[in-house]
Design a protein around this motif. Structure first.
Motif, PDB file in Angstrom:
ATOM      1  N   GLN A 158       0.841  -1.199   0.000  1.00  0.00           N
ATOM      2  CA  GLN A 158       0.000   0.000   0.000  1.00  0.00           C
ATOM      3  C   GLN A 158       0.872   1.243   0.000  1.00  0.00           C
ATOM      4  OE1 GLN A 158      -3.575   0.710   0.023  1.00  0.00           O
ATOM      5  NE2 GLN A 158      -2.530   2.608  -0.486  1.00  0.00           N
ATOM      6  N   GLY A 159       0.822   2.029  -1.064  1.00  0.00           N
ATOM      7  CA  GLY A 159       1.546   3.289  -1.100  1.00  0.00           C
ATOM      8  C   GLY A 159       0.882   4.316  -0.202  1.00  0.00           C
ATOM      9  N   ILE A 160       1.683   5.221   0.333  1.00  0.00           N
ATOM     10  CA  ILE A 160       1.163   6.278   1.209  1.00  0.00           C
ATOM     11  C   ILE A 160       1.809   7.611   0.860  1.00  0.00           C
ATOM     12  CG2 ILE A 160       0.648   4.763   3.172  1.00  0.00           C
ATOM     13  CD1 ILE A 160       3.312   5.861   4.450  1.00  0.00           C
ATOM     14  N   TYR A 161       1.158   8.681   1.283  1.00  0.00           N
ATOM     15  CA  TYR A 161       1.748  10.011   1.286  1.00  0.00           C
ATOM     16  C   TYR A 161       2.039  10.390   2.725  1.00  0.00           C
ATOM     17  CZ  TYR A 161       0.620  11.114  -3.571  1.00  0.00           C
ATOM     18  OH  TYR A 161       0.572  11.121  -4.934  1.00  0.00           O
ATOM     19  N   VAL A 162       3.102  11.148   2.935  1.00  0.00           N
ATOM     20  CA  VAL A 162       3.435  11.733   4.226  1.00  0.00           C
ATOM     21  C   VAL A 162       3.448  13.233   3.994  1.00  0.00           C
ATOM     22  CG1 VAL A 162       5.171  11.918   6.050  1.00  0.00           C
ATOM     23  CG2 VAL A 162       4.926   9.769   4.780  1.00  0.00           C
ATOM     24  N   GLY A 163       2.669  13.993   4.766  1.00  0.00           N
ATOM     25  CA  GLY A 163       2.636  15.435   4.586  1.00  0.00           C
ATOM     26  C   GLY A 163       1.896  16.130   5.715  1.00  0.00           C
ATOM     27  N   LEU A 164       1.807  17.450   5.627  1.00  0.00           N
ATOM     28  CA  LEU A 164       1.081  18.263   6.598  1.00  0.00           C
ATOM     29  C   LEU A 164      -0.301  18.546   6.035  1.00  0.00           C
ATOM     30  CD1 LEU A 164       1.175  20.111   9.223  1.00  0.00           C
ATOM     31  CD2 LEU A 164       1.540  21.971   7.588  1.00  0.00           C
ATOM     32  N   CYS A 165      -1.339  18.252   6.819  1.00  0.00           N
ATOM     33  CA  CYS A 165      -2.717  18.477   6.377  1.00  0.00           C
ATOM     34  C   CYS A 165      -3.536  19.107   7.490  1.00  0.00           C
ATOM     35  CB  CYS A 165      -3.389  17.156   5.992  1.00  0.00           C
ATOM     36  SG  CYS A 165      -2.585  16.252   4.665  1.00  0.00           S
ATOM     37  N   ALA A 166      -4.609  19.791   7.088  1.00  0.00           N
ATOM     38  CA  ALA A 166      -5.601  20.249   8.054  1.00  0.00           C
ATOM     39  C   ALA A 166      -6.385  19.022   8.513  1.00  0.00           C
ATOM     40  CB  ALA A 166      -6.529  21.271   7.416  1.00  0.00           C
ATOM     41  N   VAL A 167      -6.726  18.997   9.779  1.00  0.00           N
ATOM     42  CA  VAL A 167      -7.520  17.901  10.327  1.00  0.00           C
ATOM     43  C   VAL A 167      -8.976  18.156   9.935  1.00  0.00           C
ATOM     44  CG1 VAL A 167      -8.251  16.748  12.446  1.00  0.00           C
ATOM     45  CG2 VAL A 167      -5.885  17.556  12.223  1.00  0.00           C
ATOM     46  N   PRO A 168      -9.621  17.188   9.269  1.00  0.00           N
ATOM     47  CA  PRO A 168     -11.003  17.409   8.826  1.00  0.00           C
ATOM     48  C   PRO A 168     -11.975  17.561   9.988  1.00  0.00           C
ATOM     49  CG  PRO A 168     -10.074  15.394   7.857  1.00  0.00           C
ATOM     50  CD  PRO A 168      -9.104  15.894   8.873  1.00  0.00           C
ATOM     51  N   ALA A 169     -13.061  18.274   9.745  1.00  0.00           N
ATOM     52  CA  ALA A 169     -14.131  18.416  10.741  1.00  0.00           C
ATOM     53  C   ALA A 169     -14.623  17.027  11.128  1.00  0.00           C
ATOM     54  CB  ALA A 169     -15.280  19.241  10.174  1.00  0.00           C
ATOM     55  N   GLY A 170     -14.843  16.816  12.406  1.00  0.00           N
ATOM     56  CA  GLY A 170     -15.330  15.536  12.901  1.00  0.00           C
ATOM     57  C   GLY A 170     -14.234  14.553  13.259  1.00  0.00           C
ATOM     58  N   VAL A 171     -12.994  14.862  12.905  1.00  0.00           N
ATOM     59  CA  VAL A 171     -11.880  13.981  13.252  1.00  0.00           C
ATOM     60  C   VAL A 171     -11.248  14.494  14.540  1.00  0.00           C
ATOM     61  CG1 VAL A 171      -9.559  13.226  12.596  1.00  0.00           C
ATOM     62  CG2 VAL A 171     -11.400  13.212  10.898  1.00  0.00           C
ATOM     63  N   ASP A 172     -11.151  13.609  15.523  1.00  0.00           N
ATOM     64  CA  ASP A 172     -10.461  13.898  16.775  1.00  0.00           C
ATOM     65  C   ASP A 172      -9.145  13.125  16.713  1.00  0.00           C
ATOM     66  OD1 ASP A 172      -9.420  13.940  19.366  1.00  0.00           O
ATOM     67  OD2 ASP A 172     -11.315  13.404  20.324  1.00  0.00           O
ATOM     68  N   VAL A 173      -8.023  13.837  16.670  1.00  0.00           N
ATOM     69  CA  VAL A 173      -6.726  13.162  16.515  1.00  0.00           C
ATOM     70  C   VAL A 173      -6.420  12.215  17.676  1.00  0.00           C
ATOM     71  CG1 VAL A 173      -5.734  14.915  15.012  1.00  0.00           C
ATOM     72  CG2 VAL A 173      -5.434  15.099  17.489  1.00  0.00           C
ATOM     73  N   ASN A 174      -7.137  12.351  18.785  1.00  0.00           N
ATOM     74  CA  ASN A 174      -6.931  11.477  19.936  1.00  0.00           C
ATOM     75  C   ASN A 174      -7.893  10.296  19.972  1.00  0.00           C
ATOM     76  OD1 ASN A 174      -4.803  13.077  21.143  1.00  0.00           O
ATOM     77  ND2 ASN A 174      -6.408  14.579  21.536  1.00  0.00           N
ATOM     78  N   ASN A 175      -8.780  10.186  18.971  1.00  0.00           N
ATOM     79  CA  ASN A 175      -9.775   9.124  18.941  1.00  0.00           C
ATOM     80  C   ASN A 175      -9.782   8.493  17.552  1.00  0.00           C
ATOM     81  OD1 ASN A 175     -12.024   7.484  18.973  1.00  0.00           O
ATOM     82  ND2 ASN A 175     -13.418   9.051  19.748  1.00  0.00           N
ATOM     83  N   GLN A 176      -9.074   7.368  17.418  1.00  0.00           N
ATOM     84  CA  GLN A 176      -8.912   6.737  16.107  1.00  0.00           C
ATOM     85  C   GLN A 176     -10.226   6.291  15.480  1.00  0.00           C
ATOM     86  OE1 GLN A 176      -5.820   3.754  16.269  1.00  0.00           O
ATOM     87  NE2 GLN A 176      -4.377   5.173  17.186  1.00  0.00           N
TER      88      GLN A 176
END
Length: 189
Positions: A72-90
């Motif tokens: 599986q290819g991936i990108y690594v970068g800086l992004c805005a966190v989308p609405a509804g996403v809690d970075v502490n809750n997977q």
């Protein structure tokens, strides 16, 4: 003789000063590690380490990862966190991280993202590389990307409620797959 001693003394002071400055910069940028376990034809424990702070004006930062499915290819970068996403809750990581600094930089013109894949990395030598081999056939990476607070003309990290993270996400061959999203929150000073 006195001139040579003075020159040597100045050189020593300059070296010590440079070392202190380098040490100060290294210690001021803290790093965070985020782990995520996924199932994708096997069980993978993804691990991403990235700086948790960066200067708003921009900086090159080092990001490392391990435990990835090399198919599986991936990108690594800086992004805005989308609405509804809690970075502490997977369990909330179900929206594509976007917008991202530099967009989907397949040519490597911005240095803001890096494409990790084992099959097509040769197509974009400026910003792509293969996975490094890891334990149990998993893949890893160690890349440098450029980050800054202003993602685009209308999105700036830390302003108007915008939070940002250094992320991994599935590449453009599978861009709707959210299993490979990993968020390492970053703030800008």
């Amino acid at each position: 003789m006195r001139s040579a001693a003075r020159t040597a003394s100045r050189a020593t002071v300059a070296v010590l000063g440079a070392a202190a400055l380098t040490l100060g910069l290294a210690s001021s940028a803290s790093a965070a590690t985020v782990n995520r376990t996924i199932s994708d034809g096997g069980s993978y424990t993804l691990s991403v380490t990235a700086p948790s702070t960066a200067p708003a004006s921009g900086a090159n930062v080092n990001v490392t990862g391990s435990g990835f499915n090399q198919a599986q290819g991936i990108y690594v970068g800086l992004c805005a966190v989308p609405a509804g996403v809690d970075v502490n809750n997977q369990s909330t990581w179900n929206s594509k991280p976007t917008p991202c600094l530099g967009g989907q930089d397949e040519t490597g013109s911005t240095g803001a993202s890096h494409w990790i894949n084992n099959e097509w990395h040769w197509m974009s030598p400026n910003n792509a590389s293969p996975y490094t081999s890891g334990a149990g056939g998993t893949g890893g990476f160690n890349v440098n990307i450029h980050v800054k607070a202003k993602i685009n003309a209308s999105v700036t990290c830390g302003q108007s409620g915008v939070t940002c993270a250094i992320v991994t996400r599935a590449d453009h061959f599978d861009s709707n797959d959210r299993k490979y999203d990993v968020y390492v929150p970053v703030t800008f000073s």
